[in-house]
Design an enzyme around this catalytic site. Structure first.
Site, PDB file in Angstrom:
ATOM      1  CB  CYS A  67       3.282   7.273   5.640  1.00 30.33           C
ATOM      2  SG  CYS A  67       4.070   6.134   4.470  1.00 30.33           S
ATOM      3  CD  GLU A  71       8.914   7.192  10.262  1.00 28.71           C
ATOM      4  OE1 GLU A  71       9.123   7.928   9.285  1.00 28.71           O
ATOM      5  OE2 GLU A  71       8.401   6.098  10.131  1.00 28.71           O
ATOM      6  NE  ARG A  75      11.965   7.016   4.690  1.00 24.48           N
ATOM      7  CZ  ARG A  75      11.238   5.996   4.304  1.00 24.48           C
ATOM      8  NH1 ARG A  75      11.574   5.339   3.228  1.00 24.48           N
ATOM      9  NH2 ARG A  75      10.201   5.605   4.996  1.00 24.48           N
ATOM     10  NE  ARG A 124       9.202   8.698   6.753  1.00 20.37           N
ATOM     11  CZ  ARG A 124       8.204   8.000   6.272  1.00 20.37           C
ATOM     12  NH1 ARG A 124       7.840   8.150   5.030  1.00 20.37           N
ATOM     13  NH2 ARG A 124       7.536   7.160   7.016  1.00 20.37           N
TER      14      ARG A 124
END
Length: 174
Positions: free
Chosen positions: A68, A106, A151, A153
């Site tokens: 990411c 993801e 978090r 995502r």
């Protein structure tokens, strides 16, 4: 099969949901040590560019939490110009050759807005060009689990069969 497996979090979730992971791929040897301590199935510890599709058995689901850093607001946001961002095309290569029924990916929330949304559009169009019907949703772990982590995502799910896609629903908030 899991790509960019890290220590195996995605595989653990799939295992808890009743799936049987067959194989994983990871480049980081330290993450691989932890992965192997927590999972019995084979781990190919190698750069994804060197992973041959003949090494992957017939699979129903391909997962991947691809790097990411290229898309994150915490990084330089170079996207596909960053070598770490280009590994997405290795996922496409493997999907094209193996044709699993389902793909589950993801990444960071910012993937959707990177480069004015153009990067995410390329990701979705690449999956659709392979015949996948795609759904996606930004979710925060704190709202969908009892994990004490805030978090966000993006979760991208693709199905080869339109019927399977039409029956899929993302989980509801707790």
């Amino acid at each position: 099969a899991g790509l960019f497996a890290g220590v195996g979090g995605i595989e653990l979730g799939f295992k808890q949901a009743g799936f049987a992971p067959l194989l994983a791929n990871e480049i980081d040897k330290y993450a691989g040590v932890t992965y192997s301590l927590n999972h019995a199935h084979p781990l190919i510890l190698r750069d994804i560019h060197e992973l041959q599709t003949k090494e992957i058995p017939r699979i129903d689901v391909l997962t991947g939490g691809f790097p990411c850093q290229a898309f994150s607001v915490a990084g330089y946001r170079k996207g596909f110009k960053d070598p770490r961002g280009n590994v997405f095309w290795e996922i496409v290569r493997i999907l094209d050759e193996k044709k699993p029924s389902i793909v589950f990916l993801e990444n960071v929330k910012n993937l959707t807005g990177h480069d004015g949304g153009r990067t995410f559009k390329v990701v979705v169009e690449a999956l659709e060009s392979l015949g996948y019907h795609v759904s996606y949703k930004v979710m925060n772990a704190a709202q969908y689990s009892k994990i004490p982590q805030n978090r966000e995502r993006i979760y991208i799910v693709g199905f080869l069969k339109k019927r399977d896609h039409s029956r899929f629903e993302f989980p509801k908030e707790l």
